[in-house]
Design a protein around this motif. Sequence first.
Motif, PDB file in Angstrom:
ATOM      1  N   UNK A   7     -33.831  18.406 -25.573  1.00  0.00           N
ATOM      2  CA  UNK A   7     -34.766  19.549 -25.580  1.00  0.00           C
ATOM      3  C   UNK A   7     -35.747  19.336 -24.432  1.00  0.00           C
ATOM      4  N   UNK A   8     -35.430  19.916 -23.299  1.00  0.00           N
ATOM      5  CA  UNK A   8     -36.187  19.657 -22.070  1.00  0.00           C
ATOM      6  C   UNK A   8     -36.975  20.860 -21.572  1.00  0.00           C
ATOM      7  N   UNK A   9     -37.101  21.905 -22.395  1.00  0.00           N
ATOM      8  CA  UNK A   9     -37.810  23.104 -21.943  1.00  0.00           C
ATOM      9  C   UNK A   9     -38.787  23.605 -22.999  1.00  0.00           C
ATOM     10  N   UNK A  10     -39.353  22.697 -23.772  1.00  0.00           N
ATOM     11  CA  UNK A  10     -40.249  23.125 -24.858  1.00  0.00           C
ATOM     12  C   UNK A  10     -41.712  23.205 -24.442  1.00  0.00           C
ATOM     13  N   UNK A  11     -42.043  22.778 -23.212  1.00  0.00           N
ATOM     14  CA  UNK A  11     -43.405  22.885 -22.709  1.00  0.00           C
ATOM     15  C   UNK A  11     -44.346  21.788 -23.171  1.00  0.00           C
ATOM     16  N   UNK A  12     -43.857  20.872 -24.014  1.00  0.00           N
ATOM     17  CA  UNK A  12     -44.708  19.808 -24.536  1.00  0.00           C
ATOM     18  C   UNK A  12     -44.259  18.430 -24.077  1.00  0.00           C
ATOM     19  N   UNK A  13     -42.988  18.113 -24.303  1.00  0.00           N
ATOM     20  CA  UNK A  13     -42.444  16.799 -23.953  1.00  0.00           C
ATOM     21  C   UNK A  13     -40.935  16.906 -23.871  1.00  0.00           C
ATOM     22  N   UNK A  14     -40.340  16.023 -23.082  1.00  0.00           N
ATOM     23  CA  UNK A  14     -38.877  15.947 -23.028  1.00  0.00           C
ATOM     24  C   UNK A  14     -38.428  15.082 -24.202  1.00  0.00           C
ATOM     25  N   UNK A  15     -37.673  15.700 -25.104  1.00  0.00           N
ATOM     26  CA  UNK A  15     -37.222  15.031 -26.317  1.00  0.00           C
ATOM     27  C   UNK A  15     -35.696  15.031 -26.344  1.00  0.00           C
ATOM     28  N   UNK A  16     -35.108  13.878 -26.603  1.00  0.00           N
ATOM     29  CA  UNK A  16     -33.660  13.808 -26.780  1.00  0.00           C
ATOM     30  C   UNK A  16     -33.358  13.114 -28.101  1.00  0.00           C
ATOM     31  N   UNK A  17     -32.175  13.377 -28.625  1.00  0.00           N
ATOM     32  CA  UNK A  17     -31.786  12.756 -29.877  1.00  0.00           C
ATOM     33  C   UNK A  17     -30.287  12.567 -29.938  1.00  0.00           C
ATOM     34  N   UNK A  18     -29.820  11.746 -30.882  1.00  0.00           N
ATOM     35  CA  UNK A  18     -28.394  11.517 -31.020  1.00  0.00           C
ATOM     36  C   UNK A  18     -28.072  11.058 -32.437  1.00  0.00           C
ATOM     37  N   UNK A  19     -26.804  11.181 -32.776  1.00  0.00           N
ATOM     38  CA  UNK A  19     -26.262  10.538 -33.968  1.00  0.00           C
ATOM     39  C   UNK A  19     -25.286   9.465 -33.518  1.00  0.00           C
ATOM     40  N   UNK A  20     -25.189   8.398 -34.271  1.00  0.00           N
ATOM     41  CA  UNK A  20     -24.152   7.388 -34.077  1.00  0.00           C
ATOM     42  C   UNK A  20     -23.213   7.492 -35.263  1.00  0.00           C
ATOM     43  N   UNK A 257     -15.965   9.971 -38.351  1.00  0.00           N
ATOM     44  CA  UNK A 257     -16.577   8.929 -39.162  1.00  0.00           C
ATOM     45  C   UNK A 257     -17.997   9.295 -39.555  1.00  0.00           C
ATOM     46  N   UNK A 258     -18.477   8.667 -40.629  1.00  0.00           N
ATOM     47  CA  UNK A 258     -19.819   8.988 -41.107  1.00  0.00           C
ATOM     48  C   UNK A 258     -20.885   8.552 -40.107  1.00  0.00           C
ATOM     49  N   UNK A 259     -22.050   9.180 -40.233  1.00  0.00           N
ATOM     50  CA  UNK A 259     -23.163   8.885 -39.342  1.00  0.00           C
ATOM     51  C   UNK A 259     -23.872   7.619 -39.804  1.00  0.00           C
ATOM     52  N   UNK A 260     -23.956   6.648 -38.896  1.00  0.00           N
ATOM     53  CA  UNK A 260     -24.620   5.383 -39.206  1.00  0.00           C
ATOM     54  C   UNK A 260     -26.125   5.475 -39.002  1.00  0.00           C
ATOM     55  N   UNK A 261     -26.537   6.070 -37.873  1.00  0.00           N
ATOM     56  CA  UNK A 261     -27.969   6.231 -37.622  1.00  0.00           C
ATOM     57  C   UNK A 261     -28.219   7.415 -36.710  1.00  0.00           C
ATOM     58  N   UNK A 262     -29.490   7.818 -36.656  1.00  0.00           N
ATOM     59  CA  UNK A 262     -29.931   8.878 -35.749  1.00  0.00           C
ATOM     60  C   UNK A 262     -31.157   8.379 -34.985  1.00  0.00           C
ATOM     61  N   UNK A 263     -31.296   8.815 -33.741  1.00  0.00           N
ATOM     62  CA  UNK A 263     -32.478   8.459 -32.953  1.00  0.00           C
ATOM     63  C   UNK A 263     -33.063   9.698 -32.297  1.00  0.00           C
ATOM     64  N   UNK A 264     -34.322   9.593 -31.938  1.00  0.00           N
ATOM     65  CA  UNK A 264     -34.976  10.601 -31.087  1.00  0.00           C
ATOM     66  C   UNK A 264     -35.882   9.850 -30.123  1.00  0.00           C
ATOM     67  N   UNK A 274     -36.212   6.159 -34.991  1.00  0.00           N
ATOM     68  CA  UNK A 274     -34.930   5.656 -35.474  1.00  0.00           C
ATOM     69  C   UNK A 274     -34.815   5.915 -36.968  1.00  0.00           C
ATOM     70  N   UNK A 275     -33.622   6.380 -37.377  1.00  0.00           N
ATOM     71  CA  UNK A 275     -33.382   6.683 -38.781  1.00  0.00           C
ATOM     72  C   UNK A 275     -32.012   6.141 -39.191  1.00  0.00           C
ATOM     73  N   UNK A 276     -31.987   5.068 -39.966  1.00  0.00           N
ATOM     74  CA  UNK A 276     -30.745   4.538 -40.511  1.00  0.00           C
ATOM     75  C   UNK A 276     -30.351   5.400 -41.706  1.00  0.00           C
ATOM     76  N   UNK A 277     -29.103   5.838 -41.763  1.00  0.00           N
ATOM     77  CA  UNK A 277     -28.728   6.797 -42.800  1.00  0.00           C
ATOM     78  C   UNK A 277     -28.711   6.180 -44.195  1.00  0.00           C
ATOM     79  N   UNK A 278     -28.694   4.855 -44.286  1.00  0.00           N
ATOM     80  CA  UNK A 278     -28.749   4.213 -45.594  1.00  0.00           C
ATOM     81  C   UNK A 278     -30.167   3.829 -45.994  1.00  0.00           C
ATOM     82  N   UNK A 279     -31.145   4.312 -45.229  1.00  0.00           N
ATOM     83  CA  UNK A 279     -32.553   4.070 -45.541  1.00  0.00           C
ATOM     84  C   UNK A 279     -33.270   5.405 -45.641  1.00  0.00           C
TER      85      UNK A 279
END
Length: 324
Positions: A7-20, A257-264, A274-279
């Motif tokens: 998300x690079x056009x929100x006018x506040x900050x460049x934010x990226x995220x992913x799932x593993x 495969x299931x999602x192990x974690x997510x980051x932003x 960081x978000x571990x899907x088992x937490x």
Amino acid sequence: MCSRILWNDNGLAVISGRTMDWPESTQPVLTVLPRGMKRDGGIADGQVIVKDNQARWTSKYGSMVTTVYGIGTADGFNERGLGVHMLYLSETDFGPRNPAKPGLHAGLWSQLLLDKAATVTEALALLDKVQVVMVETNGHKATVHLAIEDANGDSAIIEFVNGKKVVHHGPEYRIMTNDPTYDQQLVLLKKQDFSKPSSDMPLPGNVNATDRFQRAAYYAAMLPKPKTEREAVASVLAIARNVSVPFGAPYKDFGTYNTEYRTAMNLTDKRYFFELTTSPNVIWADLRKFELAPGLPVMVLDPDNINLSGDVTGKFQKAANAPF
């Protein structure tokens, strides 16, 4: 499998995220790497992967990363705001070894960029000077492609197909998943018209890479302008959760495969979420609060701890040894 959102056009900050998304634990460790570290791109877990003309370098920038199997970097960003995300692509083919170019194994592909580049343009120029070489660990080959972005909002998707490097460079390349190759994903996306979203618009809902790509693109186009970092990160994580695969879901037989974690990542303000899907908890750390001078220790945090929550910047510990 995995998904990446920028998300690079929100006018506040460049934010990226992913799932593993992976069939087993990738043994993720949150790791802060100082400047001045010497690396050998030919070694993985003590094994020689590149036997001739190994790429060797000293890190110019400090970084905060999530490691993968202890041999490389799957995700992270550096102190200049360059972010990297390594995702699975079954069609990856790095081609035959060319000893005329310094070689580094694919586990350290992204770390080289974090160590030496401040922008996407610099990272792409750096890749012209080296050759990425296949590596295998835990019975898995590193058939991967790479998404990179920087604090200016620039972006690039880098793939190796039939031994040739293919680069999609520009701030418009915000979404990435897995197979098919990126050019084919873009063709498939053009067949969908998400320009006028409505409550009864059909939306691809499967867990395969094509549906996740299109669903992430649809929701990314609908995000409202954020007023705070909290809103911006929540928006990106919401999309990451939408394209996640439920933990323990029986999709292994058809290659998802299931999602192990997510980051932003907040590349503007240098914070990592960081978000571990088992937490049940989201944790985050501020790279600006770490000392990154050469000679200082590597700092690590195991995210597999249900007691962790919120700002964990002060909970990192000195590593006994550098992971690579």
